[in-house]
Structure formats: structure tokens, C-alpha cells
Design a protein around this motif. Structure first.
Motif, PDB file in Angstrom:
ATOM      1  N   GLY A   1       0.567  -1.217   0.032  1.00 16.19           N
ATOM      2  CA  GLY A   1       0.162   0.077   0.126  1.00 16.19           C
ATOM      3  C   GLY A   1       0.964   1.334   0.039  1.00 16.19           C
ATOM      4  N   ASP A   2       2.143   1.182   0.287  1.00 15.97           N
ATOM      5  CA  ASP A   2       3.209   2.242   0.183  1.00 15.97           C
ATOM      6  C   ASP A   2       3.188   2.940  -1.197  1.00 15.97           C
ATOM      7  OD1 ASP A   2       3.525   2.273   2.948  1.00 15.97           O
ATOM      8  OD2 ASP A   2       5.716   1.487   2.697  1.00 15.97           O
ATOM      9  N   ILE A   3       3.343   4.149  -1.431  1.00 11.41           N
ATOM     10  CA  ILE A   3       3.652   4.791  -2.630  1.00 11.41           C
ATOM     11  C   ILE A   3       4.955   5.206  -2.815  1.00 11.41           C
ATOM     12  CG2 ILE A   3       2.895   6.708  -4.242  1.00 11.41           C
ATOM     13  CD1 ILE A   3       0.348   6.988  -2.406  1.00 11.41           C
ATOM     14  N   ALA A   4       5.672   4.641  -3.760  1.00 10.10           N
ATOM     15  CA  ALA A   4       6.879   4.760  -4.139  1.00 10.10           C
ATOM     16  C   ALA A   4       7.073   5.837  -5.166  1.00 10.10           C
ATOM     17  CB  ALA A   4       7.661   3.486  -4.584  1.00 10.10           C
ATOM     18  N   PHE A   5       7.790   7.047  -4.910  1.00  8.69           N
ATOM     19  CA  PHE A   5       8.207   7.982  -5.808  1.00  8.69           C
ATOM     20  C   PHE A   5       9.589   7.844  -6.417  1.00  8.69           C
ATOM     21  CE2 PHE A   5       4.822   9.767  -3.379  1.00  8.69           C
ATOM     22  CZ  PHE A   5       3.951  10.256  -4.316  1.00  8.69           C
ATOM     23  N   TRP A   6       9.695   7.614  -7.831  1.00  9.99           N
ATOM     24  CA  TRP A   6      11.075   7.428  -8.378  1.00  9.99           C
ATOM     25  C   TRP A   6      11.530   8.797  -9.199  1.00  9.99           C
ATOM     26  CZ3 TRP A   6      12.779   2.333  -8.177  1.00  9.99           C
ATOM     27  CH2 TRP A   6      12.106   1.490  -7.532  1.00  9.99           C
ATOM     28  N   ILE A   7      12.758   8.704  -9.158  1.00 11.65           N
ATOM     29  CA  ILE A   7      13.599   9.729 -10.073  1.00 11.65           C
ATOM     30  C   ILE A   7      14.401   8.617 -10.918  1.00 11.65           C
ATOM     31  CG2 ILE A   7      15.197  11.438 -10.538  1.00 11.65           C
ATOM     32  CD1 ILE A   7      14.413  12.423  -7.631  1.00 11.65           C
ATOM     33  N   TRP A   8      14.187   8.230 -12.250  1.00  9.76           N
ATOM     34  CA  TRP A   8      15.046   7.565 -13.114  1.00  9.76           C
ATOM     35  C   TRP A   8      16.404   7.827 -13.385  1.00  9.76           C
ATOM     36  CZ3 TRP A   8      12.379   3.295 -12.253  1.00  9.76           C
ATOM     37  CH2 TRP A   8      11.215   3.134 -12.616  1.00  9.76           C
ATOM     38  N   ASN A   9      16.877   8.957 -13.321  1.00 12.87           N
ATOM     39  CA  ASN A   9      18.122   9.272 -13.596  1.00 12.87           C
ATOM     40  C   ASN A   9      18.897   9.279 -12.558  1.00 12.87           C
ATOM     41  OD1 ASN A   9      17.652  11.628 -12.648  1.00 12.87           O
ATOM     42  ND2 ASN A   9      18.042  12.874 -14.802  1.00 12.87           N
ATOM     43  N   GLY A  10      18.529   9.210 -11.338  1.00  9.69           N
ATOM     44  CA  GLY A  10      19.255   9.271  -9.904  1.00  9.69           C
ATOM     45  C   GLY A  10      19.635  10.753  -9.525  1.00  9.69           C
ATOM     46  N   ASP A  11      19.242  11.773 -10.299  1.00  7.85           N
ATOM     47  CA  ASP A  11      19.424  13.375  -9.772  1.00  7.85           C
ATOM     48  C   ASP A  11      18.541  13.634  -8.693  1.00  7.85           C
ATOM     49  OD1 ASP A  11      19.983  15.851  -9.469  1.00  7.85           O
ATOM     50  OD2 ASP A  11      19.553  16.580 -11.796  1.00  7.85           O
ATOM     51  N   THR A  12      18.862  13.505  -7.560  1.00 12.45           N
ATOM     52  CA  THR A  12      18.042  13.855  -6.438  1.00 12.45           C
ATOM     53  C   THR A  12      17.639  15.321  -6.303  1.00 12.45           C
ATOM     54  OG1 THR A  12      20.151  13.946  -4.999  1.00 12.45           O
ATOM     55  CG2 THR A  12      18.829  11.920  -5.158  1.00 12.45           C
ATOM     56  N   THR A  13      18.287  16.236  -6.968  1.00 14.09           N
ATOM     57  CA  THR A  13      17.640  17.667  -7.252  1.00 14.09           C
ATOM     58  C   THR A  13      16.422  17.624  -8.265  1.00 14.09           C
ATOM     59  OG1 THR A  13      19.485  18.108  -8.758  1.00 14.09           O
ATOM     60  CG2 THR A  13      19.983  18.409  -6.804  1.00 14.09           C
ATOM     61  N   ALA A  14      16.461  16.662  -9.058  1.00 14.00           N
ATOM     62  CA  ALA A  14      15.339  16.620 -10.013  1.00 14.00           C
ATOM     63  C   ALA A  14      13.954  16.244  -9.291  1.00 14.00           C
ATOM     64  CB  ALA A  14      15.641  15.728 -11.198  1.00 14.00           C
ATOM     65  N   LYS A  15      12.684  16.381 -10.013  1.00 10.66           N
ATOM     66  CA  LYS A  15      11.490  16.167  -9.472  1.00 10.66           C
ATOM     67  C   LYS A  15      11.214  14.587  -9.636  1.00 10.66           C
ATOM     68  CE  LYS A  15       9.362  20.609 -10.374  1.00 10.66           C
ATOM     69  NZ  LYS A  15       8.235  21.329 -11.033  1.00 10.66           N
ATOM     70  N   TYR A  16      10.452  14.078  -9.021  1.00 13.02           N
ATOM     71  CA  TYR A  16      10.102  12.621  -8.999  1.00 13.02           C
ATOM     72  C   TYR A  16       9.279  12.658 -10.346  1.00 13.02           C
ATOM     73  CZ  TYR A  16      11.090  11.989  -4.083  1.00 13.02           C
ATOM     74  OH  TYR A  16      11.897  11.767  -3.309  1.00 13.02           O
ATOM     75  N   ASP A  17       9.755  11.536 -11.210  1.00 19.84           N
ATOM     76  CA  ASP A  17       9.147  11.353 -12.516  1.00 19.84           C
ATOM     77  C   ASP A  17       8.105  10.175 -12.530  1.00 19.84           C
ATOM     78  OD1 ASP A  17      11.215   9.613 -12.774  1.00 19.84           O
ATOM     79  OD2 ASP A  17      12.372  11.040 -14.105  1.00 19.84           O
ATOM     80  N   HIS A  18       8.270   9.287 -11.633  1.00 18.41           N
ATOM     81  CA  HIS A  18       7.357   8.105 -11.817  1.00 18.41           C
ATOM     82  C   HIS A  18       6.763   7.800 -10.324  1.00 18.41           C
ATOM     83  CE1 HIS A  18       6.186   4.714 -14.125  1.00 18.41           C
ATOM     84  NE2 HIS A  18       6.547   3.729 -13.339  1.00 18.41           N
ATOM     85  N   THR A  19       5.715   7.073 -10.226  1.00 11.34           N
ATOM     86  CA  THR A  19       5.088   6.675  -9.066  1.00 11.34           C
ATOM     87  C   THR A  19       4.628   5.028  -9.417  1.00 11.34           C
ATOM     88  OG1 THR A  19       4.229   8.778  -8.777  1.00 11.34           O
ATOM     89  CG2 THR A  19       3.177   7.152  -7.380  1.00 11.34           C
ATOM     90  N   THR A  20       4.801   4.242  -8.421  1.00  7.74           N
ATOM     91  CA  THR A  20       4.299   2.962  -8.350  1.00  7.74           C
ATOM     92  C   THR A  20       3.810   2.685  -6.920  1.00  7.74           C
ATOM     93  OG1 THR A  20       6.425   2.125  -7.588  1.00  7.74           O
ATOM     94  CG2 THR A  20       6.085   2.061  -9.820  1.00  7.74           C
ATOM     95  N   ILE A  21       3.208   1.590  -6.907  1.00  5.42           N
ATOM     96  CA  ILE A  21       2.309   1.239  -5.520  1.00  5.42           C
ATOM     97  C   ILE A  21       3.041  -0.087  -5.133  1.00  5.42           C
ATOM     98  CG2 ILE A  21       0.293   0.436  -4.463  1.00  5.42           C
ATOM     99  CD1 ILE A  21      -1.084   2.324  -6.295  1.00  5.42           C
ATOM    100  N   VAL A  22       3.359  -0.329  -3.877  1.00  7.10           N
ATOM    101  CA  VAL A  22       3.683  -1.498  -3.317  1.00  7.10           C
ATOM    102  C   VAL A  22       2.522  -2.313  -3.124  1.00  7.10           C
ATOM    103  CG1 VAL A  22       5.075  -2.683  -1.276  1.00  7.10           C
ATOM    104  CG2 VAL A  22       5.949  -0.300  -2.100  1.00  7.10           C
ATOM    105  N   THR A  23       2.831  -3.482  -3.955  1.00  5.52           N
ATOM    106  CA  THR A  23       1.630  -4.563  -3.798  1.00  5.52           C
ATOM    107  C   THR A  23       2.021  -5.742  -3.083  1.00  5.52           C
ATOM    108  OG1 THR A  23       2.254  -5.267  -6.096  1.00  5.52           O
ATOM    109  CG2 THR A  23       0.232  -3.794  -5.984  1.00  5.52           C
ATOM    110  N   TYR A  24       3.036  -5.927  -2.639  1.00  2.61           N
ATOM    111  CA  TYR A  24       3.490  -7.220  -1.983  1.00  2.61           C
ATOM    112  C   TYR A  24       5.104  -6.951  -1.557  1.00  2.61           C
ATOM    113  CZ  TYR A  24       5.013 -12.064  -1.546  1.00  2.61           C
ATOM    114  OH  TYR A  24       5.805 -13.326  -1.222  1.00  2.61           O
ATOM    115  N   VAL A  25       5.082  -7.316  -0.367  1.00  4.15           N
ATOM    116  CA  VAL A  25       6.578  -7.405   0.016  1.00  4.15           C
ATOM    117  C   VAL A  25       6.720  -8.964   0.525  1.00  4.15           C
ATOM    118  CG1 VAL A  25       7.940  -6.638   2.254  1.00  4.15           C
ATOM    119  CG2 VAL A  25       6.415  -5.107   1.188  1.00  4.15           C
ATOM    120  N   ASP A  26       7.967  -9.410   0.200  1.00  3.00           N
ATOM    121  CA  ASP A  26       8.440 -10.767   0.360  1.00  3.00           C
ATOM    122  C   ASP A  26       8.905 -11.029   2.008  1.00  3.00           C
ATOM    123  OD1 ASP A  26      10.919 -10.121   0.328  1.00  3.00           O
ATOM    124  OD2 ASP A  26      11.366 -11.115  -1.551  1.00  3.00           O
ATOM    125  N   ALA A  27       9.426 -12.228   2.250  1.00  2.39           N
ATOM    126  CA  ALA A  27       9.546 -12.469   3.743  1.00  2.39           C
ATOM    127  C   ALA A  27      10.903 -11.748   3.979  1.00  2.39           C
ATOM    128  CB  ALA A  27       9.888 -14.025   3.725  1.00  2.39           C
TER     129      ALA A  27
END
Length: 84
Positions: free
Chosen positions: A19-45
Motif C-alpha cells: 500500500g506504500d507509494i514509491a516515488f522514483w527519479i529514473w536518472n538518479g538526480d536527487t535535485t530533480a522532481k520525481y518522475d514516476h510513481t508505483t504502489i507497493v503491492t507485495y513485500v516478500d519474507a
């Protein structure tokens, strides 16, 4: 951590939960804006998260698969505050 009234971002070592929301920056530039969002749907053991996204229709794709495909990716985990 970054805080807001409803969510906080865990950018150091996230402890993922379904249920957590993950915000991604694809190029790794942490001064940039987040450019992608995903949802955590499963966490393994072992605590490794799996994400679902609408683009490319990925369902329960492992964190490791995201990093292999985007080696410079940066991610922040957004947790919902359960109390104020």
C-alpha cells in the motif's frame, strides 16, 4: 525523512509495506522532481518490495528488476501517517 500532515517520505532505508507509494527519479538526480510513481503491492519474507504500475502494465515487479532496468534510479517510500 520528509514530513507532511498526511504522509512522510522514508528516503534512507525504507521499510516497505503493501500500500506504500514509491516515488522514483529514473536518472538518479536527487535535485530533480520525481518522475514516476508505483504502489507497493507485495513485500516478500526478506522485506523486498514488489511494485505495480500502469505504464508498461507491470504487476508485482520486484525492486531488483527496477534497479536492473534503471541502475541510477532513486526511490522514496511514502508512508501514510496512522496518527497525528
Amino acid at each position: 525523512m520528509l514530513y507532511s500532515p498526511r504522509f512522510y517520505a522514508d528516503i534512507s532505508t525504507p521499510k516497505w509495506k503493501a500500500g506504500d507509494i514509491a516515488f522514483w527519479i529514473w536518472n538518479g538526480d536527487t535535485t530533480a522532481k520525481y518522475d514516476h510513481t508505483t504502489i507497493v503491492t507485495y513485500v516478500d519474507a526478506s522485506g523486498s518490495p514488489y511494485f505495480t504500475q500502469h505504464s508498461a502494465n507491470h504487476y508485482n515487479q520486484a525492486y531488483s528488476a527496477y534497479i536492473v532496468a534503471n541502475p541510477h534510479a532513486y526511490v522514496a517510500d511514502m508512508h501514510l501517517h496512522t496518527s497525528y
